[in-house]
Design an enzyme around this catalytic site. Structure first.
Site, PDB file in Angstrom:
ATOM      1  N   GLY A 113       1.342  18.951  21.593  1.00 29.61           N
ATOM      2  CA  GLY A 113       0.129  18.329  22.092  1.00 29.61           C
ATOM      3  C   GLY A 113      -1.115  18.780  21.370  1.00 29.61           C
ATOM      4  N   SER A 470     -18.403  24.014 -16.874  1.00 33.53           N
ATOM      5  CA  SER A 470     -19.716  23.590 -17.350  1.00 33.53           C
ATOM      6  C   SER A 470     -20.310  24.714 -18.195  1.00 33.53           C
ATOM      7  CB  SER A 470     -20.634  23.302 -16.154  1.00 33.53           C
ATOM      8  OG  SER A 470     -21.924  22.968 -16.589  1.00 33.53           O
ATOM      9  N   SER A 542     -13.183  17.842 -15.664  1.00 30.67           N
ATOM     10  CA  SER A 542     -11.867  17.433 -15.126  1.00 30.67           C
ATOM     11  C   SER A 542     -11.138  18.632 -14.509  1.00 30.67           C
ATOM     12  CB  SER A 542     -11.018  16.766 -16.208  1.00 30.67           C
ATOM     13  OG  SER A 542     -10.988  17.494 -17.404  1.00 30.67           O
TER      14      SER A 542
END
Length: 635
Positions: A113, A470, A542
């Site tokens: 649940g 970067s 990427s």
């Protein structure tokens, strides 16, 4: 009287035959935490006398350990089998139990649940005929109640027991029961038009309205739970009656026998029936229906058989043998409904493995058209899907598959999504329909092909994929390399991350989902340039291996050259030419690779460039040498 061996054998045989011919009902219990699901199943097992004496003694001892008051048995312990479940008092995994009455056999799934384990609940619902939705009479309809009701109907269950439990704690008040039923019916009007709901007031702990109707609810005129379960029709009324058998195994024990083994998903089949192998569409006729106990003259849904055909046709694992008059559909693009089952969100554009039956293919999941609010069942905007979120989207596969819409046939319309890196099951999906564009769009062959274009340029196509943090120097090295290629008369083009975001990808941000879509678009552009015979230089952070693998898989073998511009984070941050790291550290830039978003370094790149001790010109020369040595620059 002393029983003889023959008499005992006769009695056992008669008993087994009696049970073998009983119908089987699969049902689940679901609902919110602590609504009494495990207690109800324990009570059913206890009242149907499916507990051995040693189990009962152990249960009584365990009940004392957990401090059960009043009744000396905690029925929930019968199905809360994991130690963690008993310690926490909640159900975590799906617990399956078998029991039987004089009228019918049952397999019940006790499902969790807690919201965290909704994916386990969906697993239990996927094969059930009936769902018992438990509701605590003191709490009424909760969000998790609505979520489980929606998921059960989404997965094709159309018979629902609204079990209003713990009525003893509200004095068996009829008004409270009726108010809960009215609230649920108002919600259920939006679930499905053909939903059958049976409300039952009960107390699982006290056994009220479980096996027989009780005096405590003399105002209730409906069936007790067991009476309902023994008489409700078995099976999904909406499943296709057409013959379908997914092929699980091509059975070839010797040169004289070739058959196709699997479990019949729907319909019936006889020797002499005309069938098709899908997706190839090849036709043949059923010759034999082979089983371990001998040949059959007819086989029905649920039976596992081996079919032999009168013709040698091509069919393999993952294909389907279907009736020739009403075959399945074939496509590689679909609209689907997805229940996301992973803590990491869906990343649109990322490739996942899709498993449907025995077939596994690669799927690209597009951005959701919309999500679904489980409280109101209304459509809500969604760019991705989070854990337990349900949404509608489209998917594209790397090859066509045979299917039926899920609402027609569960077995050929339901699938799971698997993460290619972790191998985790991350989503459960249902096929709605094939996209029209899948059959309307065809690849246009060109007389001047990629080989001719490359030969004209005196070079081999290549995609040089520069990846790194970067500030690592990707664009600088790519620029130096392109100048050298131009100087020696080679045709190239550079796709730079910043430049592309000014046009093609200007609508994308820097979330993980947007990064995935960014790379998907660029990879397809690079593929077109490769087809044009160009040497393409792609300079993108990427950050994810999955998307770089996707880009590699788009290209011809050997044309994708992954170049890891390997610069440590502290060095890249010291350079900080654009001031981005400083802004990321101060919180001005969110989802910045290396700071607040991960970078997954290549494991086996074709080239690894160290920019700490080497100049961009040296790096460009190394890459140029690689291209020469591998024949990309021609004679």
């Amino acid at each position: 009287m002393r029983l003889t061996d023959d008499l005992i054998a006769t009695d056992i045989g008669a008993y087994l035959e009696k049970h073998e011919n009983k119908s089987l009902l699969r049902f689940i219990t679901c609902g919110s935490v602590d609504d009494g699901k495990s207690t109800l199943i324990g009570r059913l097992l206890y009242d149907s006398k499916m507990i051995f004496e040693d189990q009962l003694a152990s249960l009584e001892a365990d009940s004392k350990k957990v401090g059960t008051q009043g009744e000396n048995i905690d029925f929930a312990l019968l199905v809360d089998g994991l130690a963690a479940e008993r310690e926490q008092g909640i159900t975590i995994d799906v617990a399956y139990r078998f029991f039987a009455t004089d009228k019918r056999k049952f397999i019940v799934a006790d499902t969790p649940g807690h919201e965290q384990y909704t994916r386990n609940m969906a697993t239990g619902a996927s094969t059930a005929d009936v769902a018992i939705l438990m509701i605590d009479a003191r709490k009424g309809i909760l969000t998790q109640t609505r979520r489980h009701a929606f998921i059960t109907t989404l997965l094709g269950i159309r018979r629902l027991v609204l079990a209003v439990n713990k009525m003893d704690l509200v004095g068996y008040d009829e008004t409270i029961f009726n108010d809960i039923v009215d609230d649920f019916y108002a919600f259920a009007d939006e679930l499905a038009t053909d939903l059958e709901i049976q409300p039952i007031p009960m107390s699982a702990l006290a056994g009220v309205n479980i096996t027989s109707r009780s005096n405590e609810t003399d105002w209730y005129e409906g069936p007790a739970l067991m009476e309902y379960l023994e008489n409700v029709p078995v099976g999904d009324r909406r499943l296709s009656a057409a013959f379908r058998m997914p092929v699980q195994w091509v059975n070839r024990p010797n040169l004289d026998f070739r058959g196709f083994s699997g479990q019949i998903a729907s319909g019936t089949v006889k020797p002499g029936d005309r069938v098709k192998s899908m997706p190839s569409g090849k036709q043949s006729t059923i010759d034999r229906i082979v089983t371990a106990d001998g040949d059959l003259q007819e086989a029905i849904a649920g039976q596992s058989v081996t079919l032999t055909l009168t013709d040698e046709i091509d069919a393999s694992r993952g294909d389907a043998i279907v009736t020739a008059d009403d075959p399945t559909e074939v496509s590689d693009q679909f609209q689907v409904r997805i229940l996301w089952m992973n803590e990491a969100p869906l990343l649109p554009g990322r490739r996942y493995l899709l498993k449907i039956g025995a077939k596994t293919v690669t799927a690209t999941v597009n951005a959701p058209k919309y999500g679904i609010d489980v409280n109101t069942l209304s459509d809500v905007p969604a760019k991705t899907l989070e854990l337990n979120q349900i949404g509608v989207t489209t998917i594209s596969l790397d090859q066509p598959i045979t299917f039926d819409p899920y609402d027609v046939n569960r077995n050929l319309g339901g699938f799971i999504l698997i993460d290619r890196m972790s191998n985790d099951t991350v989503g459960l999906g249902l096929i709605d329909f094939a996209l029209r564009r899948a059959s309307n769009i065809h690849w246009q062959a060109m007389d001047v092909d990629r080989n001719a274009l490359a030969e004209q340029k005196g070079q081999k196509p290549a995609v040089l994929w520069f990846t790194g943090l970067s500030g690592s120097g990707k664009s600088t090295i790519a620029n130096a390399l392109q100048k050298r290629l131009f100087a020696i008369g080679k045709h190239s083009f550079s796709l730079d991350g910043d430049n592309v975001r000014h046009g093609l990808n200007r609508d994308l941000g820097f979330t993980d989902a947007d990064r995935v879509e960014n790379i998907r678009r660029v990879a397809n552009v690079a593929k077109l340039m490769s087809d044009a015979g160009l040497i393409t230089l792609v300079s993108f952070i990427s950050p994810f291996r999955a998307e770089r693998r996707m880009a590699r898989n788009l290209m011809e073998d050997g044309e994708f050259i992954e170049i890891h511009v390997d610069t440590p984070l502290d060095v890249a941050e010291q350079r900080d030419v654009k001031g981005l790291y400083k802004k990321a550290r101060s919180g001005e830039i969110k989802n910045f690779t290396g700071i607040s978003s991960p970078y997954e370094a290549p494991e086996n790149p074709e080239l690894r460039i160290d920019t700490v001790d080497r100049s961009p010109d040296d790096a460009a020369e190394e890459i140029l040498d690689y291209l020469r040595e591998n024949g990309f620059l021609g004679a």
